[in-house]
Design a protein around this motif. Structure first.
Motif, short mmCIF file in Angstrom:
data_model
loop_
_atom_site.label_atom_id
_atom_site.label_comp_id
_atom_site.label_asym_id
_atom_site.label_seq_id
_atom_site.Cartn_x
_atom_site.Cartn_y
_atom_site.Cartn_z
N ASP A 62 104.83 -15.31 101.89
CA ASP A 62 103.52 -15.21 101.24
C ASP A 62 102.40 -15.21 102.28
O ASP A 62 101.45 -14.44 102.21
CB ASP A 62 103.31 -16.39 100.28
CG ASP A 62 104.11 -16.22 99.01
OD1 ASP A 62 104.63 -15.12 98.78
OD2 ASP A 62 104.24 -17.21 98.26
N SER A 63 102.56 -16.11 103.25
CA SER A 63 101.55 -16.22 104.29
C SER A 63 101.48 -14.93 105.10
O SER A 63 100.38 -14.46 105.44
CB SER A 63 101.88 -17.41 105.19
OG SER A 63 101.06 -17.41 106.31
N ALA A 64 102.65 -14.36 105.42
CA ALA A 64 102.67 -13.12 106.20
C ALA A 64 102.00 -11.99 105.41
O ALA A 64 101.23 -11.20 105.96
CB ALA A 64 104.11 -12.74 106.52
N ARG A 65 102.27 -11.96 104.11
CA ARG A 65 101.64 -10.93 103.27
C ARG A 65 100.12 -11.08 103.28
O ARG A 65 99.38 -10.12 103.42
CB ARG A 65 102.16 -11.01 101.83
CG ARG A 65 103.44 -10.21 101.62
CD ARG A 65 103.74 -10.07 100.14
NE ARG A 65 104.20 -11.33 99.58
CZ ARG A 65 105.47 -11.70 99.55
NH1 ARG A 65 106.39 -10.90 100.04
NH2 ARG A 65 105.83 -12.84 99.03
N ARG A 66 99.68 -12.35 103.16
CA ARG A 66 98.22 -12.60 103.19
C ARG A 66 97.63 -12.14 104.52
O ARG A 66 96.58 -11.51 104.57
CB ARG A 66 97.96 -14.10 103.00
CG ARG A 66 97.87 -14.54 101.57
CD ARG A 66 97.12 -15.86 101.46
NE ARG A 66 97.70 -16.91 102.27
CZ ARG A 66 98.68 -17.72 101.88
NH1 ARG A 66 99.19 -17.59 100.68
NH2 ARG A 66 99.16 -18.66 102.68
N HIS A 67 98.36 -12.47 105.60
CA HIS A 67 97.89 -12.15 106.95
C HIS A 67 97.72 -10.64 107.10
O HIS A 67 96.69 -10.16 107.55
CB HIS A 67 98.90 -12.69 107.96
CG HIS A 67 98.56 -12.35 109.37
ND1 HIS A 67 97.63 -13.05 110.09
CD2 HIS A 67 99.00 -11.35 110.18
CE1 HIS A 67 97.54 -12.51 111.30
NE2 HIS A 67 98.36 -11.49 111.37
N PHE A 68 98.74 -9.87 106.67
CA PHE A 68 98.69 -8.43 106.86
C PHE A 68 97.69 -7.77 105.91
O PHE A 68 97.07 -6.78 106.24
CB PHE A 68 100.08 -7.83 106.71
CG PHE A 68 100.96 -8.14 107.88
CD1 PHE A 68 100.65 -7.66 109.14
CD2 PHE A 68 102.07 -8.95 107.74
CE1 PHE A 68 101.43 -7.97 110.24
CE2 PHE A 68 102.87 -9.26 108.83
CZ PHE A 68 102.55 -8.77 110.09
N ARG A 69 97.55 -8.38 104.70
CA ARG A 69 96.57 -7.85 103.77
C ARG A 69 95.17 -8.00 104.35
O ARG A 69 94.34 -7.10 104.30
CB ARG A 69 96.68 -8.60 102.44
CG ARG A 69 96.21 -7.79 101.25
CD ARG A 69 96.38 -8.57 99.98
NE ARG A 69 97.76 -8.92 99.70
CZ ARG A 69 98.18 -10.11 99.28
NH1 ARG A 69 97.33 -11.10 99.11
NH2 ARG A 69 99.44 -10.33 99.04
N ARG A 70 94.96 -9.19 104.94
CA ARG A 70 93.65 -9.43 105.55
C ARG A 70 93.44 -8.51 106.74
O ARG A 70 92.38 -7.94 106.94
CB ARG A 70 93.56 -10.90 105.99
CG ARG A 70 92.15 -11.43 106.03
CD ARG A 70 92.12 -12.87 106.48
NE ARG A 70 93.01 -13.74 105.72
CZ ARG A 70 93.84 -14.63 106.26
NH1 ARG A 70 93.91 -14.76 107.56
NH2 ARG A 70 94.60 -15.38 105.51
N ALA A 71 94.50 -8.36 107.53
CA ALA A 71 94.39 -7.53 108.73
C ALA A 71 94.12 -6.07 108.37
O ALA A 71 93.48 -5.35 109.13
CB ALA A 71 95.67 -7.64 109.54
N ALA A 72 94.60 -5.64 107.20
CA ALA A 72 94.41 -4.25 106.80
C ALA A 72 92.94 -3.93 106.56
O ALA A 72 92.52 -2.79 106.68
CB ALA A 72 95.21 -3.96 105.52
N TYR A 73 92.16 -4.96 106.23
CA TYR A 73 90.74 -4.73 105.97
C TYR A 73 89.86 -5.05 107.17
O TYR A 73 88.65 -4.95 107.10
CB TYR A 73 90.29 -5.57 104.76
CG TYR A 73 90.90 -5.11 103.48
CD1 TYR A 73 90.47 -3.94 102.86
CD2 TYR A 73 91.94 -5.81 102.88
CE1 TYR A 73 91.05 -3.49 101.68
CE2 TYR A 73 92.53 -5.38 101.70
CZ TYR A 73 92.07 -4.22 101.12
OH TYR A 73 92.65 -3.78 99.96
N GLU A 74 90.47 -5.46 108.25
CA GLU A 74 89.69 -5.78 109.44
C GLU A 74 89.67 -4.58 110.38
O GLU A 74 90.67 -3.88 110.51
CB GLU A 74 90.30 -6.98 110.16
CG GLU A 74 89.98 -8.29 109.49
CD GLU A 74 90.63 -9.46 110.20
OE1 GLU A 74 91.36 -9.23 111.17
OE2 GLU A 74 90.39 -10.59 109.76
N GLN A 75 88.53 -4.37 111.02
CA GLN A 75 88.43 -3.31 112.00
C GLN A 75 88.13 -3.92 113.35
O GLN A 75 87.22 -4.73 113.48
CB GLN A 75 87.31 -2.35 111.62
CG GLN A 75 87.70 -1.42 110.47
CD GLN A 75 86.64 -0.37 110.23
OE1 GLN A 75 85.49 -0.58 110.56
NE2 GLN A 75 87.04 0.75 109.65
#
Lengths: 221, 287
Positions: free
Chosen positions: B189-202
């Motif tokens: 779950d944490s990894a999913r959150r991390h990558f979801r957040r990273a997907a919106y970061e530039q």
């Protein structure tokens, strides 16, 4: 939050917790509530059934047995899926009775087509059933969700999809007594179709109903 | 079979579901002995479809002992090295990623959890304290790139999940596979959150300016010379130095600082203002 503080809070929050019973035992408990309820709702229809007609209709009996088995196995799989360390292959187990159910209905469709021609495959709207189907399913659904929330939501989408399949199957089992004379295509469309839609809906709502919300509600950080 | 195994291949074959080598990470040359065959444990495991037998050493050979000093069984590495032809025994990459000294320690953790289910707070405290380093180590091994604060957050997530799902633990079953399943899901779950957040970061080399004037976009002044600042601080009058220390270094509020120094809030504001001006002047002169 400091680790020591968290441990202190968790220890303060500790209440005795009776270990969950095995999935099979929990299914029996659920059925002990669900089946009498379904029977009570369709009691009027049950009284009108001509027993000798039903007993001689082997296909109907197999279909009903497959429907009930689907409800049973899907509920077992749902209960097993909230226990950490369970075997994930259990989630595929309902496919066997579901396949049998589908095969029986499919066979019925072919028989109806051979017997009645095109009329045997006509799909008619049957919205009158919707209120009774909702009433039949609502109590088993609520009981099942309450029981599932005692577990760990490891796969909330799968768990709720299986639970929805179990409830839909149980409701269909009851409704079939009221629709014993329906053509198989109607059963395929409205009963199995409803089960599929409910399962998909359950899968979508899984994280909302069975997420780790209760974890977030604890004082944390 | 790795060198150093005492115990014949026939003995190993009696653990019939384990078909090949059982390695001990970092202890390949240590002498290991089996004290008893483990058919019973394997059969129990096979009969139980709910158990995901993750700590393979525990499943296969519950009485492993190391003859040398300080043996720590790395269950994660060991689980990878165990292959099994059995239907019931499966290995997982993250399965059994917790390091425990021996099987008895796992049993002890299980008994603590059982006591916690009965409401024993002392046992629960001991259990949670024992689990923190285990889970932390597993998280670090899994997500080596995380900062220590993030690791602690994840450990806390696992402990909270354990707390809320403690009724799902069956005392008749091993403890670590149960804990592993919870930890694995929380980490996923944490990894999913991390990558979801990273997907919106530039990522950007330069932060875009907010205002056209260059000075307005400087959010913080960096101290060029910390020693010069320390020297300048020592030259401040006592009241001003104390006010800056409390409010700027210890980040106290005006109310707290006023209570600590026994002065009024107004006087404190003046002291900070004067102190900061004096520091600016002193640092500018050193440039």
């Amino acid at each position: 939050m400091d680790m020591d503080r968290l441990i202190k809070l968790l220890v303060e929050d500790l209440q005795p917790a009776r270990p969950l019973r095995s999935p099979w035992t929990r299914v029996i408990l659920w059925m002990a509530i669900g089946l009498p309820y379904v029977a009570a709702v369709v009691w009027g229809k049950l009284m009108m059934i001509e027993t000798w007609n039903i007993a001689s209709d082997i296909r109907f009996l197999i279909e009903q047995a497959a429907t009930l088995a689907t409800a049973l196995i899907a509920a077992v799989a749902a209960f097993a899926s909230v226990i950490p360390g369970f075997d994930r292959r259990l989630m595929l187990l309902p496919l066997a009775p579901l396949g049998l159910w589908l095969a029986t209905v499919g066979h019925g469709c072919v028989q109806d087509w051979l017997r009645l021609g095109g009329d045997g495959l006509t799909i008619r709207p049957d919205w009158d059933c919707l209120p009774s189907a909702t009433i039949i399913g609502i109590v088993p659904a609520i009981v099942l969700v309450i029981m599932l929330r005692r577990g760990a939501p490891l796969h909330p989408r799968w768990t709720l999809a299986l639970a929805a399949l179990a409830v839909a199957s149980l409701a269909n089992f009851g409704l079939q007594f009221a629709h014993a004379r329906d053509t198989s295509i109607m059963v395929l469309t409205w009963h199995l179709g409803a089960a599929a839609v409910l399962s998909a809906l359950g899968g979508c709502l899984g994280t909302r109903l069975l997420g780790w919300r209760h974890v977030a509600s604890l004082p944390k950080r | 079979m790795p060198s150093g195994w005492r115990g014949s291949s026939r003995h190993l074959a009696r653990c019939r579901n384990v078909s090949t080598s059982v390695g001990l990470a970092g202890h390949q040359n240590r002498v290991v002995s089996f004290r008893q065959p483990c058919r019973r444990d394997i059969d129990e495991e096979r009969l139980d479809p709910l158990v995901e037998p993750t700590s393979a050493v525990n499943v296969a050979c519950p009485e492993i002992s190391l003859d040398t000093v300080s043996p720590e069984l790395d269950f994660a590495s060991t689980a990878k090295k165990v292959t099994s032809s059995s239907r019931g025994i499966r290995q997982g990459l993250f399965a059994g990623a917790f390091m425990v000294r021996n099987v008895r320690e796992e049993q002890h953790l299980g008994s603590l959890m059982h006591a916690a289910q009965a409401g024993d707070r002392g046992a629960y405290t001991e259990l949670l304290r024992a689990l923190v380093p285990l889970v932390r180590e597993a998280v670090r091994r899994r997500f080596g790139f995380l900062q220590s604060q993030d690791v602690d957050d994840l450990v806390q997530d696992v402990l909270l999940a354990l707390h809320t799902s403690r009724a799902t633990y069956d005392p008749a079953r091993p403890f670590l596979p149960w804990l592993t399943a919870i930890a694995r899901h929380r980490m996923a779950d944490s990894a999913r959150r991390h990558f979801r957040r990273a997907a919106y970061e530039q990522r950007s080399e330069h932060s875009p300016g907010t205002f056209s004037a260059e000075d307005a976009n400087i959010s913080a002044n960096r101290y060029g010379d910390a020693e010069a600042l320390a020297r300048a601080m020592t030259k401040l009058p006592h009241g001003q130095r104390q006010a800056i220390e409390l409010m700027k270094l210890h980040e106290m509020s005006l109310k707290e600082a006023a209570a600590a120094t026994g002065t009024s809030i107004g006087a404190l504001k003046v002291s900070v203002h004067r102190g900061m001006s004096a520091l600016r002047k002193a640092l500018r002169s050193t440039d």
